[in-house]
Scaffold this motif. Sequence first.
Motif, PDB file in Angstrom:
ATOM      1  N   ALA A 157       0.636  -1.216  -0.085  1.00 25.89           N
ATOM      2  CA  ALA A 157      -0.033   0.197   0.004  1.00 25.89           C
ATOM      3  C   ALA A 157       0.905   1.134  -0.012  1.00 25.89           C
ATOM      4  O   ALA A 157       0.740   2.106  -0.874  1.00 25.89           O
ATOM      5  CB  ALA A 157      -1.071  -0.016   1.193  1.00 25.89           C
ATOM      6  N   VAL A 158       2.029   1.028   0.865  1.00 23.23           N
ATOM      7  CA  VAL A 158       2.866   2.403   0.892  1.00 23.23           C
ATOM      8  C   VAL A 158       3.587   2.553  -0.398  1.00 23.23           C
ATOM      9  O   VAL A 158       3.988   3.701  -1.016  1.00 23.23           O
ATOM     10  CB  VAL A 158       3.760   2.305   2.153  1.00 23.23           C
ATOM     11  CG1 VAL A 158       4.676   3.439   2.265  1.00 23.23           C
ATOM     12  CG2 VAL A 158       2.966   2.332   3.598  1.00 23.23           C
ATOM     13  N   ASP A 159       3.921   1.275  -1.056  1.00 26.97           N
ATOM     14  CA  ASP A 159       4.588   1.411  -2.062  1.00 26.97           C
ATOM     15  C   ASP A 159       3.922   1.842  -3.305  1.00 26.97           C
ATOM     16  O   ASP A 159       4.410   2.809  -4.330  1.00 26.97           O
ATOM     17  CB  ASP A 159       5.173  -0.030  -2.441  1.00 26.97           C
ATOM     18  CG  ASP A 159       6.120  -0.410  -3.654  1.00 26.97           C
ATOM     19  OD1 ASP A 159       7.059   0.873  -3.611  1.00 26.97           O
ATOM     20  OD2 ASP A 159       6.253  -1.221  -4.335  1.00 26.97           O
ATOM     21  N   ASN A 160       2.507   1.601  -3.555  1.00 29.47           N
ATOM     22  CA  ASN A 160       1.863   2.081  -4.521  1.00 29.47           C
ATOM     23  C   ASN A 160       1.693   3.794  -4.255  1.00 29.47           C
ATOM     24  O   ASN A 160       1.567   4.312  -5.276  1.00 29.47           O
ATOM     25  CB  ASN A 160       0.410   1.480  -4.485  1.00 29.47           C
ATOM     26  CG  ASN A 160       0.452   0.222  -5.366  1.00 29.47           C
ATOM     27  OD1 ASN A 160       1.237   0.061  -6.138  1.00 29.47           O
ATOM     28  ND2 ASN A 160      -0.553  -0.764  -5.121  1.00 29.47           N
ATOM     29  N   GLN A 161       1.378   3.797  -3.064  1.00 28.92           N
ATOM     30  CA  GLN A 161       1.306   5.498  -2.963  1.00 28.92           C
ATOM     31  C   GLN A 161       2.529   6.365  -3.247  1.00 28.92           C
ATOM     32  O   GLN A 161       2.450   7.212  -3.752  1.00 28.92           O
ATOM     33  CB  GLN A 161       0.901   5.654  -1.349  1.00 28.92           C
ATOM     34  CG  GLN A 161       0.703   6.962  -0.891  1.00 28.92           C
ATOM     35  CD  GLN A 161       0.178   7.441   0.564  1.00 28.92           C
ATOM     36  OE1 GLN A 161       0.152   6.365   1.236  1.00 28.92           O
ATOM     37  NE2 GLN A 161       0.120   8.588   0.870  1.00 28.92           N
ATOM     38  N   GLN A 162       3.829   5.544  -2.678  1.00 24.42           N
ATOM     39  CA  GLN A 162       4.812   6.483  -2.570  1.00 24.42           C
ATOM     40  C   GLN A 162       5.569   6.261  -4.003  1.00 24.42           C
ATOM     41  O   GLN A 162       6.427   7.258  -4.402  1.00 24.42           O
ATOM     42  CB  GLN A 162       5.646   6.329  -1.491  1.00 24.42           C
ATOM     43  CG  GLN A 162       5.448   6.880  -0.157  1.00 24.42           C
ATOM     44  CD  GLN A 162       6.259   6.579   0.777  1.00 24.42           C
ATOM     45  OE1 GLN A 162       7.133   5.908   0.925  1.00 24.42           O
ATOM     46  NE2 GLN A 162       5.778   6.997   2.213  1.00 24.42           N
ATOM     47  N   VAL A 163       5.666   5.187  -4.632  1.00 25.10           N
ATOM     48  CA  VAL A 163       6.172   4.725  -5.798  1.00 25.10           C
ATOM     49  C   VAL A 163       5.278   4.828  -7.110  1.00 25.10           C
ATOM     50  O   VAL A 163       5.583   5.563  -8.171  1.00 25.10           O
ATOM     51  CB  VAL A 163       7.118   3.504  -5.709  1.00 25.10           C
ATOM     52  CG1 VAL A 163       7.887   3.107  -6.651  1.00 25.10           C
ATOM     53  CG2 VAL A 163       7.847   3.744  -4.374  1.00 25.10           C
ATOM     54  N   TRP A 164       4.251   4.035  -6.926  1.00 25.72           N
ATOM     55  CA  TRP A 164       3.385   3.558  -8.353  1.00 25.72           C
ATOM     56  C   TRP A 164       2.720   5.290  -8.629  1.00 25.72           C
ATOM     57  O   TRP A 164       2.743   5.264  -9.815  1.00 25.72           O
ATOM     58  CB  TRP A 164       2.765   2.754  -8.258  1.00 25.72           C
ATOM     59  CG  TRP A 164       1.976   2.418  -9.367  1.00 25.72           C
ATOM     60  CD1 TRP A 164       2.449   1.825 -10.299  1.00 25.72           C
ATOM     61  CD2 TRP A 164       0.468   2.785  -9.551  1.00 25.72           C
ATOM     62  NE1 TRP A 164       1.358   1.536 -11.397  1.00 25.72           N
ATOM     63  CE2 TRP A 164       0.251   2.334 -10.980  1.00 25.72           C
ATOM     64  CE3 TRP A 164      -0.447   3.429  -8.882  1.00 25.72           C
ATOM     65  CZ2 TRP A 164      -0.928   2.429 -11.650  1.00 25.72           C
ATOM     66  CZ3 TRP A 164      -1.600   3.800  -9.763  1.00 25.72           C
ATOM     67  CH2 TRP A 164      -2.102   3.229 -11.044  1.00 25.72           C
ATOM     68  N   ARG A 165       2.220   5.660  -7.733  1.00 26.80           N
ATOM     69  CA  ARG A 165       1.347   6.838  -8.064  1.00 26.80           C
ATOM     70  C   ARG A 165       2.158   7.931  -8.566  1.00 26.80           C
ATOM     71  O   ARG A 165       1.594   8.577  -9.595  1.00 26.80           O
ATOM     72  CB  ARG A 165       0.208   7.555  -6.828  1.00 26.80           C
ATOM     73  CG  ARG A 165      -0.792   6.526  -6.520  1.00 26.80           C
ATOM     74  CD  ARG A 165      -1.624   7.101  -5.517  1.00 26.80           C
ATOM     75  NE  ARG A 165      -2.795   6.089  -5.214  1.00 26.80           N
ATOM     76  CZ  ARG A 165      -2.916   5.645  -4.164  1.00 26.80           C
ATOM     77  NH1 ARG A 165      -2.126   5.850  -3.012  1.00 26.80           N
ATOM     78  NH2 ARG A 165      -3.911   4.905  -3.712  1.00 26.80           N
ATOM     79  N   PRO A 166       3.000   8.354  -8.157  1.00 25.75           N
ATOM     80  CA  PRO A 166       4.097   9.292  -8.876  1.00 25.75           C
ATOM     81  C   PRO A 166       4.386   9.009 -10.127  1.00 25.75           C
ATOM     82  O   PRO A 166       4.688   9.953 -11.151  1.00 25.75           O
ATOM     83  CB  PRO A 166       5.232   9.799  -7.826  1.00 25.75           C
ATOM     84  CG  PRO A 166       4.617   9.260  -6.368  1.00 25.75           C
ATOM     85  CD  PRO A 166       3.570   7.942  -6.830  1.00 25.75           C
ATOM     86  N   ASP A 167       4.584   7.628 -10.471  1.00 25.39           N
ATOM     87  CA  ASP A 167       5.278   7.164 -11.511  1.00 25.39           C
ATOM     88  C   ASP A 167       3.991   7.193 -12.630  1.00 25.39           C
ATOM     89  O   ASP A 167       4.250   7.547 -13.539  1.00 25.39           O
ATOM     90  CB  ASP A 167       5.645   5.701 -11.437  1.00 25.39           C
ATOM     91  CG  ASP A 167       6.449   5.000 -12.508  1.00 25.39           C
ATOM     92  OD1 ASP A 167       6.949   5.951 -13.239  1.00 25.39           O
ATOM     93  OD2 ASP A 167       6.387   3.928 -12.480  1.00 25.39           O
ATOM     94  N   PHE A 168       2.917   6.657 -12.004  1.00 29.07           N
ATOM     95  CA  PHE A 168       1.723   6.819 -12.983  1.00 29.07           C
ATOM     96  C   PHE A 168       1.476   8.353 -13.449  1.00 29.07           C
ATOM     97  O   PHE A 168       1.216   8.462 -14.631  1.00 29.07           O
ATOM     98  CB  PHE A 168       0.445   6.018 -12.333  1.00 29.07           C
ATOM     99  CG  PHE A 168      -0.774   6.049 -13.119  1.00 29.07           C
ATOM    100  CD1 PHE A 168      -0.692   5.059 -14.201  1.00 29.07           C
ATOM    101  CD2 PHE A 168      -1.671   6.923 -12.855  1.00 29.07           C
ATOM    102  CE1 PHE A 168      -2.043   4.836 -14.980  1.00 29.07           C
ATOM    103  CE2 PHE A 168      -2.703   6.682 -13.778  1.00 29.07           C
ATOM    104  CZ  PHE A 168      -2.967   5.622 -14.754  1.00 29.07           C
ATOM    105  N   PHE A 169       1.408   9.171 -12.507  1.00 28.32           N
ATOM    106  CA  PHE A 169       1.071  10.563 -12.468  1.00 28.32           C
ATOM    107  C   PHE A 169       2.132  11.230 -13.670  1.00 28.32           C
ATOM    108  O   PHE A 169       1.769  11.855 -14.357  1.00 28.32           O
ATOM    109  CB  PHE A 169       0.574  11.179 -11.547  1.00 28.32           C
ATOM    110  CG  PHE A 169      -0.436  10.947 -10.541  1.00 28.32           C
ATOM    111  CD1 PHE A 169      -1.527  10.501 -11.541  1.00 28.32           C
ATOM    112  CD2 PHE A 169      -0.525  10.759  -9.376  1.00 28.32           C
ATOM    113  CE1 PHE A 169      -2.888  10.190 -10.667  1.00 28.32           C
ATOM    114  CE2 PHE A 169      -1.639  10.407  -8.718  1.00 28.32           C
ATOM    115  CZ  PHE A 169      -2.830  10.036  -9.492  1.00 28.32           C
ATOM    116  N   GLY A 170       3.321  10.859 -13.323  1.00 26.83           N
ATOM    117  CA  GLY A 170       4.603  11.421 -14.024  1.00 26.83           C
ATOM    118  C   GLY A 170       4.353  10.964 -15.550  1.00 26.83           C
ATOM    119  O   GLY A 170       4.475  11.764 -16.482  1.00 26.83           O
ATOM    120  N   SER A 171       3.850   9.462 -15.723  1.00 27.47           N
ATOM    121  CA  SER A 171       3.646   9.172 -17.018  1.00 27.47           C
ATOM    122  C   SER A 171       2.639  10.052 -17.924  1.00 27.47           C
ATOM    123  O   SER A 171       2.496  10.057 -18.905  1.00 27.47           O
ATOM    124  CB  SER A 171       3.209   7.680 -17.149  1.00 27.47           C
ATOM    125  OG  SER A 171       4.481   6.876 -16.403  1.00 27.47           O
TER     126      SER A 171
END
Length: 136
Positions: free
Chosen positions: A25-39
């Motif tokens: 959950a923390v990984d998705n919040q701190q890593v995946w979401r910024p990666d997705f929004f950056g994309s």
Amino acid sequence: ATQFPGTLFFNVTTAAALVQAIGAAVDNQQVWRPDFFGSILFLVSSAFGLAALGAAWRRWKARDLAWLIAWFQVWGSVAFMVSAIGAYIAPASADPLNLTWSDGGTFIGAVCFFLGAALLFPAWRSQTAMPRTSTP
């Protein structure tokens, strides 16, 4: 205006990835979401790049540096989005959705952005070249 925030989102991703032992959950919040929004921001920036070409973006113009640069950015942005989707951590398993997409998308996106950036040099030179005049 959109590429810079996209880059910031990716930097957040990189910094968060350096933190070890975080849960899904923390990984998705701190890593995946910024990666997705950056994309998403990179895709928007790519659309602006194509729009700057006018109607020429629809025609194959592989010898036109501006056309190539814009399309390398598009292909790189799409590859980064594929990477972001593949990196999504499924909460039930705490595993990435698809490591091949994640790693392959990152690699292909980086290559495309590198090629687009490398083409900026000859494009810049062709735009700033002074016409030669004959000397008496």
